[in-house]
Design a protein around this motif. Structure first.
Motif, PDB file in Angstrom:
ATOM      1  N   SER A 133      13.543 -16.098  -2.564  1.00  0.00           N
ATOM      2  CA  SER A 133      14.537 -16.900  -3.287  1.00  0.00           C
ATOM      3  C   SER A 133      14.698 -16.349  -4.698  1.00  0.00           C
ATOM      4  O   SER A 133      13.785 -15.705  -5.230  1.00  0.00           O
ATOM      5  CB  SER A 133      14.104 -18.371  -3.344  1.00  0.00           C
ATOM      6  OG  SER A 133      12.862 -18.495  -4.007  1.00  0.00           O
ATOM      7  N   PRO A 134      15.856 -16.593  -5.330  1.00  0.00           N
ATOM      8  CA  PRO A 134      16.079 -16.004  -6.660  1.00  0.00           C
ATOM      9  C   PRO A 134      15.106 -16.489  -7.728  1.00  0.00           C
ATOM     10  O   PRO A 134      14.761 -15.733  -8.641  1.00  0.00           O
ATOM     11  CB  PRO A 134      17.520 -16.416  -6.989  1.00  0.00           C
ATOM     12  CG  PRO A 134      17.883 -17.495  -6.036  1.00  0.00           C
ATOM     13  CD  PRO A 134      17.061 -17.276  -4.819  1.00  0.00           C
ATOM     14  N   ASP A 135      14.644 -17.726  -7.622  1.00  0.00           N
ATOM     15  CA  ASP A 135      13.730 -18.228  -8.659  1.00  0.00           C
ATOM     16  C   ASP A 135      12.380 -17.522  -8.642  1.00  0.00           C
ATOM     17  O   ASP A 135      11.641 -17.552  -9.628  1.00  0.00           O
ATOM     18  CB  ASP A 135      13.532 -19.741  -8.507  1.00  0.00           C
ATOM     19  CG  ASP A 135      12.963 -20.107  -7.153  1.00  0.00           C
ATOM     20  OD1 ASP A 135      13.618 -19.805  -6.136  1.00  0.00           O
ATOM     21  OD2 ASP A 135      11.871 -20.695  -7.099  1.00  0.00           O
ATOM     22  N   LEU A 136      12.054 -16.875  -7.516  1.00  0.00           N
ATOM     23  CA  LEU A 136      10.774 -16.167  -7.395  1.00  0.00           C
ATOM     24  C   LEU A 136      10.878 -14.686  -7.759  1.00  0.00           C
ATOM     25  O   LEU A 136       9.864 -13.974  -7.724  1.00  0.00           O
ATOM     26  CB  LEU A 136      10.224 -16.325  -5.979  1.00  0.00           C
ATOM     27  CG  LEU A 136       9.753 -17.745  -5.606  1.00  0.00           C
ATOM     28  CD1 LEU A 136       9.306 -17.792  -4.149  1.00  0.00           C
ATOM     29  CD2 LEU A 136       8.618 -18.187  -6.521  1.00  0.00           C
ATOM     30  N   TRP A 162      21.089 -10.218  -0.116  1.00  0.00           N
ATOM     31  CA  TRP A 162      22.329 -10.362  -0.881  1.00  0.00           C
ATOM     32  C   TRP A 162      22.389 -11.705  -1.608  1.00  0.00           C
ATOM     33  O   TRP A 162      22.686 -11.766  -2.808  1.00  0.00           O
ATOM     34  CB  TRP A 162      23.518 -10.205   0.052  1.00  0.00           C
ATOM     35  CG  TRP A 162      24.837 -10.638  -0.500  1.00  0.00           C
ATOM     36  CD1 TRP A 162      25.500 -11.790  -0.211  1.00  0.00           C
ATOM     37  CD2 TRP A 162      25.638  -9.931  -1.449  1.00  0.00           C
ATOM     38  NE1 TRP A 162      26.677 -11.858  -0.914  1.00  0.00           N
ATOM     39  CE2 TRP A 162      26.798 -10.717  -1.686  1.00  0.00           C
ATOM     40  CE3 TRP A 162      25.519  -8.724  -2.117  1.00  0.00           C
ATOM     41  CZ2 TRP A 162      27.805 -10.328  -2.553  1.00  0.00           C
ATOM     42  CZ3 TRP A 162      26.530  -8.332  -2.981  1.00  0.00           C
ATOM     43  CH2 TRP A 162      27.646  -9.139  -3.204  1.00  0.00           C
ATOM     44  N   ASP A 163      22.078 -12.794  -0.894  1.00  0.00           N
ATOM     45  CA  ASP A 163      22.187 -14.105  -1.538  1.00  0.00           C
ATOM     46  C   ASP A 163      21.037 -14.367  -2.511  1.00  0.00           C
ATOM     47  O   ASP A 163      21.201 -15.119  -3.482  1.00  0.00           O
ATOM     48  CB  ASP A 163      22.301 -15.238  -0.506  1.00  0.00           C
ATOM     49  CG  ASP A 163      21.341 -15.105   0.649  1.00  0.00           C
ATOM     50  OD1 ASP A 163      20.678 -14.059   0.761  1.00  0.00           O
ATOM     51  OD2 ASP A 163      21.256 -16.046   1.470  1.00  0.00           O
ATOM     52  N   VAL A 164      19.876 -13.763  -2.304  1.00  0.00           N
ATOM     53  CA  VAL A 164      18.800 -13.859  -3.290  1.00  0.00           C
ATOM     54  C   VAL A 164      19.243 -13.230  -4.606  1.00  0.00           C
ATOM     55  O   VAL A 164      18.913 -13.731  -5.688  1.00  0.00           O
ATOM     56  CB  VAL A 164      17.521 -13.179  -2.759  1.00  0.00           C
ATOM     57  CG1 VAL A 164      16.470 -13.042  -3.857  1.00  0.00           C
ATOM     58  CG2 VAL A 164      16.944 -13.971  -1.586  1.00  0.00           C
ATOM     59  N   LEU A 165      20.028 -12.173  -4.522  1.00  0.00           N
ATOM     60  CA  LEU A 165      20.509 -11.493  -5.730  1.00  0.00           C
ATOM     61  C   LEU A 165      21.712 -12.187  -6.348  1.00  0.00           C
ATOM     62  O   LEU A 165      21.896 -12.161  -7.573  1.00  0.00           O
ATOM     63  CB  LEU A 165      20.868 -10.039  -5.407  1.00  0.00           C
ATOM     64  CG  LEU A 165      19.700  -9.126  -5.022  1.00  0.00           C
ATOM     65  CD1 LEU A 165      20.210  -7.764  -4.579  1.00  0.00           C
ATOM     66  CD2 LEU A 165      18.724  -8.969  -6.190  1.00  0.00           C
ATOM     67  N   CYS A 166      22.543 -12.817  -5.520  1.00  0.00           N
ATOM     68  CA  CYS A 166      23.792 -13.424  -6.015  1.00  0.00           C
ATOM     69  C   CYS A 166      23.616 -14.847  -6.513  1.00  0.00           C
ATOM     70  O   CYS A 166      24.304 -15.278  -7.451  1.00  0.00           O
ATOM     71  CB  CYS A 166      24.850 -13.415  -4.920  1.00  0.00           C
ATOM     72  SG  CYS A 166      25.577 -11.809  -4.595  1.00  0.00           S
ATOM     73  N   ASN A 167      22.751 -15.604  -5.876  1.00  0.00           N
ATOM     74  CA  ASN A 167      22.647 -17.022  -6.202  1.00  0.00           C
ATOM     75  C   ASN A 167      22.062 -17.241  -7.599  1.00  0.00           C
ATOM     76  O   ASN A 167      21.248 -16.454  -8.083  1.00  0.00           O
ATOM     77  CB  ASN A 167      21.793 -17.746  -5.161  1.00  0.00           C
ATOM     78  CG  ASN A 167      22.515 -17.886  -3.838  1.00  0.00           C
ATOM     79  OD1 ASN A 167      23.715 -17.613  -3.741  1.00  0.00           O
ATOM     80  ND2 ASN A 167      21.798 -18.306  -2.799  1.00  0.00           N
ATOM     81  N   SER A 172      16.461 -22.814 -17.421  1.00  0.00           N
ATOM     82  CA  SER A 172      15.460 -23.655 -18.082  1.00  0.00           C
ATOM     83  C   SER A 172      14.295 -24.005 -17.160  1.00  0.00           C
ATOM     84  O   SER A 172      13.232 -24.422 -17.623  1.00  0.00           O
ATOM     85  CB  SER A 172      16.110 -24.946 -18.590  1.00  0.00           C
ATOM     86  OG  SER A 172      16.570 -25.729 -17.493  1.00  0.00           O
ATOM     87  N   THR A 173      14.489 -23.836 -15.854  1.00  0.00           N
ATOM     88  CA  THR A 173      13.422 -24.166 -14.902  1.00  0.00           C
ATOM     89  C   THR A 173      12.570 -22.966 -14.523  1.00  0.00           C
ATOM     90  O   THR A 173      11.590 -23.112 -13.788  1.00  0.00           O
ATOM     91  CB  THR A 173      14.030 -24.762 -13.617  1.00  0.00           C
ATOM     92  OG1 THR A 173      14.794 -23.742 -12.948  1.00  0.00           O
ATOM     93  CG2 THR A 173      14.921 -25.949 -13.928  1.00  0.00           C
ATOM     94  N   LEU A 174      12.931 -21.781 -15.013  1.00  0.00           N
ATOM     95  CA  LEU A 174      12.265 -20.560 -14.581  1.00  0.00           C
ATOM     96  C   LEU A 174      10.922 -20.359 -15.277  1.00  0.00           C
ATOM     97  O   LEU A 174      10.745 -20.727 -16.443  1.00  0.00           O
ATOM     98  CB  LEU A 174      13.135 -19.340 -14.878  1.00  0.00           C
ATOM     99  CG  LEU A 174      14.290 -19.078 -13.919  1.00  0.00           C
ATOM    100  CD1 LEU A 174      15.147 -17.949 -14.444  1.00  0.00           C
ATOM    101  CD2 LEU A 174      13.764 -18.744 -12.520  1.00  0.00           C
ATOM    102  N   GLN A 175      10.008 -19.755 -14.550  1.00  0.00           N
ATOM    103  CA  GLN A 175       8.758 -19.276 -15.126  1.00  0.00           C
ATOM    104  C   GLN A 175       8.847 -17.757 -15.221  1.00  0.00           C
ATOM    105  O   GLN A 175       8.785 -17.065 -14.212  1.00  0.00           O
ATOM    106  CB  GLN A 175       7.562 -19.683 -14.262  1.00  0.00           C
ATOM    107  CG  GLN A 175       7.333 -21.175 -14.168  1.00  0.00           C
ATOM    108  CD  GLN A 175       6.113 -21.498 -13.320  1.00  0.00           C
ATOM    109  OE1 GLN A 175       5.310 -20.631 -13.004  1.00  0.00           O
ATOM    110  NE2 GLN A 175       5.981 -22.764 -12.949  1.00  0.00           N
TER     111      GLN A 175
END
Length: 550
Positions: A133-136, A162-167, A172-175
């Motif tokens: 997922s993009p947040d990871l 593709w969607d991991v890169l696009c989404n 503010s929620t990212l580590q």
């Protein structure tokens, strides 16, 4: 609420790791990464083949002693880069390969270029995984850097759909990881250092092999201090070449077999007992020799050859400990004897270096190249990509400093010439980059001299053209005869004209007297140049320099 995409997060993490260039061949699956790279001011160098992109990133890692990064599209883009990853793995180079993939919502439905990719790399990398997922993305990138650079370095593959890169993700929620890896060195066990120095103190004829880890661990100063104090004749291999100056009294090059077979103690620093050292066996090594082996990887110590003292440490820490603890030695007679033998072997080679024979002898070309490249205050870097021409040139070319020699490494992968040179010139535009290029290996990634023209990266490709796969043909004919040696001959191709067609400069050389003027003109051209030199196919055999490994 500020949103950031997975592709932007990839680029931010690369910037955090101080990556200044990324190598690629364009593909829509990874386009979101390109957008992020542009935003972060990271250079994008697009090659003509994904294998070349991987090789260039491998060289980037070796030259910087950090990570090198290649980005490739899904499916065939990933498989095309596979050889580059395998080569980096064998050479312990921290290449990061980022591969695109079909959108998660379309996977297993027959998407364009969809295939299993992660499993391809498990046996030829330190880590292979897919980012879910993009947040990871930041956490996976941080782990990739950490794994690639820790202990014995090596490559990592990450798949990014593709969607991991696009989404987008709420920023503010990212580590975002910080301080995610250590730069600490691994000190040797003091008792083992004492054991090694005790063997050395009792030795009359010690010798040393110093390999790639001496360069990777930035250990040339420690190496010099130790060998000077202990008076140990030293032979360099792999990326270790250049870690002692060519005129250093403890640097030897042409008497390795003589020194090793007669040594009572051999220090093997940062290089494995693989085929290059005949697995530590006779006749290269004496069975009676005591062995001190230093390696960062404990599984490498004692592989193929029993060792009397095995030390797990980085090369710089180990060599510094040896230098601090060693007694100052005098080995005048031994050094003089070995130096006399070295000079005798060099004198025999110099007969071939002065040869006016036509076709041209490999040694003559190598001597002219070394003299031109090293003239005055020139600071050359040599990229080795070939068989017999490279093997013979390596015995002649003079290296002024560490990090001035790049070869594929123990996998023996051809096609690294132009890709390695791209990275070398990007990182050090002030240096003259010379590609020691076999005619066979030119065919693998020679089109990336067009990449060099396009990016205005001057370099000189010196093709040793014997119109054959010479390193294979000579032993094959010797073992099986001419009629049973197919697939070993090539055409006497005008590679100089190929480079000229790319917009570069080229010249054909057929006479020894033409070599030096042609090399000087190539250097003066200020562009990508090819000097195509017709060599004697039999020269390695007639000069006693032919060899092969299986």
């Amino acid at each position: 609420m500020a949103m950031v995409t997975g592709g932007q997060l990839v680029a931010r993490m690369l910037k955090e790791e101080r990556v200044r260039h990324v190598f690629t061949l364009s593909g829509l699956h990874v386009a979101p990464i390109y957008a992020g790279l542009v935003e972060e001011g990271i250079g994008v160098v697009d090659t003509r083949h994904e294998q070349a992109a991987a090789h260039a990133a491998d060289a980037y890692a070796r030259i910087t002693r950090g990570v090198g990064v290649a980005v490739v599209t899904a499916g065939p883009g990933v498989t095309d880069a596979l050889t580059g990853v395998a080569n980096a793995n064998a050479a312990n180079s921290p290449l990061i390969l980022l591969g695109g993939a079909a959108p998660l919502f379309n996977q297993s439905r027959g998407s364009l270029q969809e295939m299993e990719q992660v499993d391809l790399f498990h046996r030829i990398s330190k880590w292979s995984d897919r980012v879910p997922s993009p947040d990871l993305v930041p956490l996976y990138m941080a782990k990739a850097f950490r794994v690639a650079l820790s202990g014995r370095p090596g490559p990592v593959f990450l798949e990014l759909a593709w969607d991991v890169l696009c989404n987008g993700v709420d920023e503010s929620t990212l580590q975002i990881p910080r301080l995610y890896r250590t730069r600490a060195r691994m000190a040797p066990d003091p008792g083992s250092v004492d054991d090694a120095l005790a063997l050395l103190a009792a030795a009359e004829r010690p010798a040393m092999i110093a390999g790639s880890s001496v360069y990777w661990d930035d250990a040339p100063d420690a190496l010099r201090a130790f060998v000077e104090r202990a008076q140990i004749p030293t032979y360099l291999n792999g990326a270790g070449r250049g870690c002692l100056p060519p005129d250093h009294p403890m640097f030897f090059q042409h008497t390795r077999k003589e020194a090793l077979t007669g040594a009572d103690v051999v220090f093997v620093i940062g290089t494995p007992f693989d085929f290059r050292l005949n697995y530590g066996a006779e006749p290269t090594f004496s069975a009676a020799s005591k062995i001190v082996q230093v390696d960062i990887d404990p599984t490498e110590v004692g592989r193929n050859r029993p060792v009397d003292v095995g030390i797990v440490a980085d090369s710089r820490s180990a060599l510094a400990a040896f230098a601090d603890g060693a007694k100052k030695a005098t080995r005048t007679a031994y050094i003089r004897e070995l130096r006399a033998s070295e000079e005798k072997k060099l004198a025999a080679m110099q007969e071939w270096m002065r040869s006016d024979a036509v076709p041209i002898h490999h040694y003559r070309l190598a001597k002219e190249l070394s003299d031109v490249a090293n003239a005055g205050d020139r600071d050359p870097m040599f990229i080795a990509d070939g068989g017999n021409w490279v093997a013979l040139a390596a015995k002649v070319l003079s290296l002024k400093a560490p990090g001035r020699w790049l070869d594929p490494g123990p996998l023996g992968c051809l096609g690294v010439g132009a890709p390695f040179a791209l990275a070398a010139k990007l990182l050090h535009p002030e240096r003259q980059v010379w590609v020691v290029q076999g005619d066979g290996s030119f065919g693998l990634n020679g089109f990336d001299f067009e990449t060099a023209v396009r990016f205005k990266l001057p370099m000189i490709c010196v093709v040793g053209n014997d119109a054959a796969w010479g390193q294979i043909r000579l032993p094959q004919v010797g073992m099986f005869g001419e009629e049973k040696s197919p697939a070993t001959l090539l055409a006497p191709t005008r590679y100089d004209e190929v480079v000229k067609a790319f917009g570069g400069w080229g010249e054909l050389v057929t006479q020894p007297a033409q070599i030096r003027p042609a090399l000087e003109r190539a250097l003066a051209s200020g562009t990508v140049a090819c000097v195509n030199v017709m060599l004697d196919p039999q020269a390695p055999a007639t000069s006693g320099a032919m060899g092969y490994a299986v």
